[in-house]
Scaffold this motif. Structure first.
Motif, short mmCIF file in Angstrom:
data_model
loop_
_atom_site.label_atom_id
_atom_site.label_comp_id
_atom_site.label_asym_id
_atom_site.label_seq_id
_atom_site.Cartn_x
_atom_site.Cartn_y
_atom_site.Cartn_z
N ILE A 1 -22.08 -101.90 25.57
CA ILE A 1 -23.05 -101.32 24.65
C ILE A 1 -24.01 -102.43 24.25
O ILE A 1 -23.60 -103.52 23.87
N THR A 2 -25.32 -102.16 24.36
CA THR A 2 -26.34 -103.13 23.99
C THR A 2 -27.38 -102.46 23.12
O THR A 2 -27.47 -101.24 23.05
N ALA A 3 -28.17 -103.30 22.48
CA ALA A 3 -29.28 -102.79 21.70
C ALA A 3 -30.40 -102.36 22.64
O ALA A 3 -30.64 -103.00 23.67
N HIS A 4 -31.06 -101.27 22.32
CA HIS A 4 -32.19 -100.79 23.10
C HIS A 4 -33.47 -101.19 22.37
O HIS A 4 -33.82 -100.60 21.35
N LEU A 5 -34.12 -102.26 22.88
CA LEU A 5 -35.32 -102.76 22.24
C LEU A 5 -36.53 -101.95 22.69
O LEU A 5 -36.72 -101.71 23.88
N SER A 6 -37.37 -101.55 21.76
CA SER A 6 -38.55 -100.75 22.07
C SER A 6 -39.57 -101.55 22.86
O SER A 6 -39.72 -102.76 22.66
N THR A 7 -40.24 -100.87 23.78
CA THR A 7 -41.33 -101.50 24.53
C THR A 7 -42.69 -101.14 23.95
O THR A 7 -43.72 -101.46 24.54
N ASP A 8 -42.70 -100.50 22.78
CA ASP A 8 -43.97 -100.17 22.14
C ASP A 8 -44.73 -101.46 21.81
O ASP A 8 -44.14 -102.48 21.44
N ALA A 9 -46.05 -101.38 21.93
CA ALA A 9 -46.89 -102.54 21.62
C ALA A 9 -46.67 -102.99 20.18
O ALA A 9 -46.58 -102.17 19.26
N GLY A 10 -46.57 -104.31 19.98
CA GLY A 10 -46.43 -104.87 18.65
C GLY A 10 -45.01 -105.07 18.19
O GLY A 10 -44.78 -105.62 17.10
N ASN A 11 -44.02 -104.66 18.98
CA ASN A 11 -42.63 -104.84 18.57
C ASN A 11 -42.25 -106.31 18.60
O ASN A 11 -42.49 -107.00 19.60
N THR A 12 -41.67 -106.81 17.50
CA THR A 12 -41.28 -108.22 17.44
C THR A 12 -39.77 -108.41 17.44
O THR A 12 -39.29 -109.53 17.36
N LEU A 13 -39.02 -107.31 17.54
CA LEU A 13 -37.56 -107.40 17.54
C LEU A 13 -37.09 -107.97 18.87
O LEU A 13 -37.47 -107.50 19.94
N VAL A 14 -36.23 -109.01 18.79
CA VAL A 14 -35.69 -109.65 19.98
C VAL A 14 -34.20 -109.89 19.78
O VAL A 14 -33.66 -109.62 18.70
N VAL A 15 -33.54 -110.38 20.82
CA VAL A 15 -32.14 -110.79 20.72
C VAL A 15 -32.12 -112.29 20.48
O VAL A 15 -32.69 -113.07 21.24
N GLY A 16 -31.48 -112.72 19.38
CA GLY A 16 -31.45 -114.13 19.02
C GLY A 16 -30.50 -114.93 19.89
O GLY A 16 -29.80 -114.40 20.75
N GLY A 17 -30.48 -116.25 19.65
CA GLY A 17 -29.63 -117.14 20.42
C GLY A 17 -28.15 -116.87 20.25
O GLY A 17 -27.35 -117.25 21.10
N ASP A 18 -27.76 -116.21 19.16
CA ASP A 18 -26.36 -115.85 18.93
C ASP A 18 -26.07 -114.41 19.32
O ASP A 18 -25.07 -113.83 18.90
N ASP A 19 -26.96 -113.82 20.13
CA ASP A 19 -26.82 -112.43 20.62
C ASP A 19 -26.97 -111.39 19.52
O ASP A 19 -26.62 -110.22 19.72
#
Length: 334
Positions: A118-136
């Protein structure tokens, strides 16, 4: 006993024993009547009709055997054990393959049923700043201070709503950019770099050999002289295509009626004959043959370029006294 004249020490009432009953004593105080009734013998046939089975049990009135009544409903795991007792087997282990089809992902999550990840589903919408950090973990970078970008090839002001972006053009060619496009990389100095520049190099090798009027052999493709030069690709990055020019010039002395020819390898390039009545000296013509090397020359690699001068159809005392060659090579790497 009332009305039986029992006022004396002895009762005068008559007592009679019925079936299955015994009477002892004479009714006196010393020897009172003792009445015993013996139970009649009861057979299994008398008792069994009185017994029946309820839920969970079975009864055979013919044999008198009581057994457990196991349900035939689908999924029942109750059985009779080896010691004739009721036995419920331990539940079977549940495998990942059994569980994974029961799981699916909703908004904001992704699920791979093959791997069970199970993983996070990050949006591909323009302007999204949510990422996966160095600690996952999920990470939203702090908003950058608004800046005004100045410079060629960049767009955006650096804010969350208008992040910096590379300004790209439109691919104008019929081929695919995925397979034919170049690359841009970041150099060790932090500067964007394109692919290596193309190179074109030209080298030339010249040699002249003098001879004491040697006889031109008869026949075809007869050995004369061999020449060789090395060529090195100066490009450290790319293969090079080699275009080669090989030039040959031979001086013939031709008595009256004599003939002679020369060539490169097995290809006759020039033939002449003296049709006059006097000696012709130092008769020569320079010929050129052009070809490309069969294989590309790797970066920094070296290859030998040979040239074999051959003679043919020497007649009438024809001789040669000089061979002059020139090997010219154009190397192109793009």
């Amino acid at each position: 006993m009332a009305r039986c004249g029992c006022g004396s020490s002895r009762c005068t009432c008559a007592v009679t024993a019925g079936a299955g009953v015994t009477v002892e004593g004479d009714g006196s105080t010393a020897t009172p009547y003792v009445i015993n009734a013996d139970a009649a013998d009861v057979s299994c046939d008398d008792v069994r009709p009185c017994i029946s089975a309820g839920p969970g049990a079975a009864y055979d009135p013919t044999t008198g055997v009581i057994t457990a009544h196991l349900s035939t409903d689908a999924g029942n795991t109750l059985v009779v054990g080896g010691d004739d007792g009721l036995f419920v087997p331990a539940a079977a282990a549940v495998s990942c393959d059994d569980v994974r089809p029961c799981i699916s992902a909703g908004p904001g999550a992704a699920y791979d049923p093959a791997a069970g990840v199970i993983t996070a589903h990050l949006s591909t919408d323009a302007g999204n700043t949510l990422v996966v950090g160095g600690d996952d973990g999920l990470f939203v970078p702090a908003a950058a201070e608004a800046t005004v970008t100045v410079g060629c090839g960049l767009g955006g002001d650096g804010s969350a709503g208008d992040p910096l972006a590379v300004a790209t053009g439109t691919w104008p060619y019929a081929c695919s950019a995925d397979t034919s496009g170049g690359v841009v990389v970041c150099g060790s100095d932090g500067v964007l770099r394109g692919e290596p520049r193309g190179k074109a190099s030209f080298v030339s090798y010249f040699e002249e050999r003098m001879y004491p009027n040697l006889t031109v052999p008869n026949g075809f493709d007869q050995p004369g002289a061999s020449f060789l030069t090395d060529v090195t690709n100066p490009d450290p990055c790319r293969d090079a295509l080699l275009i080669v020019w090989r030039e040959v010039d031979v001086d013939f002395n031709l008595p009256a009626g004599a003939g002679a020819g020369y060539g490169q390898d097995t290809d006759e390039m020039y033939y002449t004959r003296n049709a006059g009545s006097s000696l012709n000296t130092d008769v020569h013509v320079q010929t050129t043959k052009t070809f490309h090397n069969a294989n590309l020359l790797g970066p920094g690699a070296t290859v030998n370029i040979p040239l074999d001068v051959t003679f043919d159809r020497g007649t009438g005392g024809a001789t040669y006294n000089r061979i002059q060659i020139n090997i010219r090579v154009l190397m192109i790497s793009l």
